[in-house]
Design a protein around this motif. Structure first.
Motif: not given
Length: 217
Positions: A37-38, A30-31, A33-35
């Motif tokens: 997207h960021f 999840l982390i 994926d979040a990076m």
């Protein structure tokens, strides 16, 4: 009995560890994926901002050029109006000085031919020659007064670009900064001078600058 309790505890610990590892892997995914997207959002924001800044710079350059051209045009109109007012007030302009110089040169060339006529008549008619003498002398006085104007033309400052019709103080300053420091470079430009002068093709009367520069003695 104790062995059974210990084995059940070990199973529970192993199960907890597996769940913990599984949960940790999910959190890490999840982390990541979040990076991603960021990073994607950051690029999406930065690209429009860069494009906007570039457009602002281009707009500023266009407006500055337009302002400079308009300022020079107004300055040229001011100089033309000033020259017109001076001419109406009877103050000699540059063209008037040049015309006066040409007239003085013509009179100086004609003066010796006229002065020989009284000498021939003086032998036969002495009294008439004496009366005519003052008139001849009076005719020469304007030529003597206008002679200094010719000297002024010879002493013209070749580095004063504003002597060329169509070039104002602001344009002259820019030309000197570009390397055009003499009227001769405008009248008879070299290949290098021609390239430098192209930067001023937008000024009013640019096509006539060379002709106007050649008129200056």
């Amino acid at each position: 009995m104790a062995k059974n309790a210990k084995s059940s505890v070990d199973k529970i610990v192993k199960k907890v560890n597996k769940e913990f590892e599984k949960t940790s892997a999910q959190i890490e995914t999840l982390i990541n994926d979040a990076m991603k997207h960021f990073d994607s959002l950051q690029h999406q924001v930065q690209d429009p901002v860069r494009k906007l800044l570039k457009e602002v710079d281009e707009l500023r350059e266009r407006e500055m050029k337009r302002f400079t051209d308009e300022f020079e045009r107004r300055l040229e109109e001011f100089h033309e109006l000033q020259s017109s007012i001076l001419e109406r007030l009877g103050v000699a302009s540059k063209e008037d000085i040049r015309k006066a110089e040409k007239e003085s040169k013509k009179q100086l060339k004609k003066a010796p031919a006229k002065s020989t006529a009284p000498k021939k008549e003086s032998k036969a008619k002495a009294p008439a020659a004496k009366k005519a003498a003052p008139k001849k002398a009076a005719a020469k006085k304007p030529a003597v007064k206008k002679a200094p104007a010719a000297k002024v033309a010879k002493a013209a400052d070749r580095s004063d670009l504003t002597l060329v019709k169509g070039i104002g103080p602001a344009t002259a300053k820019k030309m000197k900064e570009a390397g055009i420091t003499s009227i001769d470079q405008i009248a008879n430009p070299s290949a290098d001078d021609t390239d430098k002068l192209k930067a001023f093709s937008s000024i009013k009367g640019f096509d006539q600058l060379a002709a106007e520069a050649k008129k200056i003695n």
